[in-house]
Scaffold this active site. Structure first.
Site, PDB file in Angstrom:
ATOM      1  N   ASP A  31     -13.625   6.414   9.184  1.00 29.87           N
ATOM      2  CA  ASP A  31     -13.692   5.049   8.639  1.00 29.87           C
ATOM      3  C   ASP A  31     -14.516   4.115   9.515  1.00 29.87           C
ATOM      4  O   ASP A  31     -14.069   3.010   9.862  1.00 29.87           O
ATOM      5  CB  ASP A  31     -12.280   4.468   8.463  1.00 29.87           C
ATOM      6  CG  ASP A  31     -11.365   5.375   7.671  1.00 29.87           C
ATOM      7  OD1 ASP A  31     -11.860   6.075   6.774  1.00 29.87           O
ATOM      8  OD2 ASP A  31     -10.147   5.398   7.962  1.00 29.87           O
ATOM      9  N   GLU A 202     -12.158   1.866  -2.835  1.00 23.56           N
ATOM     10  CA  GLU A 202     -11.582   1.514  -1.541  1.00 23.56           C
ATOM     11  C   GLU A 202     -12.664   0.975  -0.613  1.00 23.56           C
ATOM     12  O   GLU A 202     -13.836   0.899  -0.961  1.00 23.56           O
ATOM     13  CB  GLU A 202     -10.929   2.752  -0.903  1.00 23.56           C
ATOM     14  CG  GLU A 202      -9.866   3.420  -1.745  1.00 23.56           C
ATOM     15  CD  GLU A 202      -9.348   4.699  -1.145  1.00 23.56           C
ATOM     16  OE1 GLU A 202      -8.390   5.254  -1.703  1.00 23.56           O
ATOM     17  OE2 GLU A 202      -9.906   5.167  -0.125  1.00 23.56           O
TER      18      GLU A 202
END
Length: 540
Positions: A31, A202
């Site tokens: 991420d 997302e």
């Protein structure tokens, strides 16, 4: 040789002085949020249940990266959080002379709900000190803060709708204003984007470029179908036009490609006007087992004539090498070998940077460099399956093949007391070479293996003298792990048990760790072990 392997080999033969091998951050580094502040680039990555949390890497040239700091040292209470929860998707930004860091503490993902706590902290320096956390909301995960040109600040969130009975519950992206003076959200969240047909929208990141607001998201789930998609609007609140060339980045249609699960991207420009994205990826061993976890890669990108973001090399497949912008071309003199190393001789006043503990900080409560000079004394915690006080000191596995070794002085009095060397994905997936006590054999060295509801011990533990240091080592070659032991610090290494297949040390959001641990099921802090050193050497 598979098609992807052939192309990977060809890529390594070109641009050796201007290209860096992907991934640039190896091992569990998912991420990535990439930013530039003046002449320095920073990447923040997720840490999940490992503390200290939110690792920050820095680079002056996008070629060589160093572990700069870890942000969450005192502000996170992760005890009892389930695996795959805790600290998700940190978002780093810089405005008004301050670093702003948004992160989520996920307390539960048990469907249909997600219990999340979103926070903001700030600091004038990347090393801190960081402000006390400001609680923002619990709407959904992957929040990010956008600083608009007019000075206003906006929080973007994934919207999680528990009312949906089946399938995807990530139903789009919301936006809400944040007031930095009041240090709280104002107004109501407004949904600005429904996502594309890939769904599971997302990781929103907002950027302003060429008079447009660009919304970059991750879609398609975090597995093989993971992707980066882009939408844009003339107004911050929409409506958003979906890029007709989506996905911008994915490896979902290339199951043979060495970099899989490509997605979750962030964008930065260089002083020379080039553009780069950071994204997560995996390098599955034998095409299936992502033991190293989710890693960080870099890609060059450009804006096409229609104003859409495109990979510099064309297509949407992640490149195996990152072509450095011309202004940094001399930095990447050779392609990265990818071989990692780590050593701590426990001779200084502090532990080497890089150590982590599951859900608890490695600190003086259970780690002492003073009790026995030249050694690290670890006091015992609960079992390897504890969600609260697991006293494991570990580092990320960054290489497909490696050797790790240590020496331990431990004198257990019961089978309930154990200390040794551990491969650890999570509390339900681990391999542990440990010293303990057996009623018939006395002090022993053995191996335990835990995989979900299965548990097994080495059939024939090895008897040891009651005193003296024991060396423990593990050799990992892809999916094969072989343990060894020796008497004292310089004796001959001997095999310990049979080789193990470690494909089970993969899955979920994290990656495999290797480290040293002490457990006492008789009494918390009831015993201690002294470790003489720890060494990790990657091969490839």
């Amino acid at each position: 040789m598979h098609t992807g392997e052939k192309e990977a080999a060809a890529a390594r033969q070109t641009g050796a002085r201007t290209a860096i091998e992907n991934p640039v951050l190896r091992g569990f580094n998912p991420d990535p949020c990439l930013i530039r502040v003046e002449g320095t680039y920073y990447v923040a990555v997720s840490s999940f249940e490992w503390l200290p949390g939110i690792r920050i890497y820095s680079s002056d040239d996008l070629a060589y990266w160093s572990h700069r700091t870890d942000v969450l040292r005192e502000a996170a209470d992760l005890a009892g959080n389930p695996h795959n929860c805790s600290i998700w998707a940190p978002q780093l930004s810089y405005a008004d002379g301050l670093f702003h860091l948004i992160y989520t503490d996920v307390k539960s993902t048990r469907r249909p709900f997600k219990d999340v706590r979103n926070y903001l902290i700030t600091a004038s320096s990347i090393e801190g000190p960081w402000s006390e956390p400001v609680y923002l909301n619990g709407i959904g995960f992957d929040p990010s803060l956008f600083h608009d040109d007019d000075g206003r600040k906006w929080l973007l969130n994934v919207l999680w709708d528990h009312r949906i009975s089946e399938g995807n519950k990530s139903v789009g992206i919301t936006i809400q204003e944040y007031d930095p003076l009041l240090r709280r959200m104002i107004g109501r969240p407004v949904k600005i984007f429904d996502g594309t047909e890939l769904r599971k929208t997302e990781a929103p990141h907002m950027y302003r470029h060429g008079g447009w607001y660009y919304l970059i998201t991750a879609e398609g789930g975090t597995g093989a179908g993971h992707a980066v998609t882009v939408a844009r609007s003339r107004g911050l609140h929409g409506p958003y036009e979906v890029d007709p060339g989506n996905p911008v980045l994915t490896s979902g249609d290339r199951p043979d490609w060495p970099l899989q699960c490509a997605g979750h991207a962030s964008l930065v420009d260089t002083p020379g006007g080039d553009w780069v994205i950071a994204h997560l990826c995996t390098r599955p061993i034998e095409g299936e087992y992502a033991i190293l976890g989710r890693e960080t890669a870099l890609q060059r990108v450009r804006w096409d004539e229609e104003g859409w973001l495109r990979l510099l090399e064309g297509g949407h497949t992640p490149q195996l090498t990152f072509l450095l912008p011309e202004e940094y071309a001399s930095s990447g003199s050779e392609l990265s070998s990818g071989e990692g190393s780590f050593e701590d001789g426990f001779e200084g006043a502090e532990l080497q940077a890089g150590w982590n503990g599951p859900r608890i900080l490695p600190n003086a409560d259970w780690c002492s460099l003073n009790a026995r000079p030249g050694y690290l004394r670890l006091t015992a915690g609960e079992s390897p399956q504890s969600l609260f006080r697991h006293h494991l000191l570990a580092i990320r596995q960054t290489d497909r093949s490696f050797r790790a070794e240590t020496t331990v002085d431990y004198r257990p009095l019961s089978f309930l007391q154990m200390a040794g060397l551990m491969l650890y994905l999570c509390e339900t997936r681990y391999l542990y070479a440990f010293i303990s006590h057996d009623e018939r054999q006395g002090r022993i060295v053995s191996i335990m293996r835990g995989e979900e509801d299965e548990f097994e011990l080495m059939e024939h533990p090895v008897s040891l003298a009651e005193e003296g240091e024991i060396g423990l080592a593990v050799e990992v070659d892809g999916l094969r792990a072989t343990f060894g032991y020796r008497l004292g610090g310089s004796g001959e290494w001997k095999s310990l048990g049979e080789p193990y297949s470690i494909g089970f040390l993969s899955g979920g959001f994290t990656g495999n760790f290797v480290g040293i641990a002490v457990h006492d099921l008789e009494q918390l802090h009831g015993s201690h072990a002294d470790f003489g050193y720890f060494r990790y050497s990657g091969y490839k």
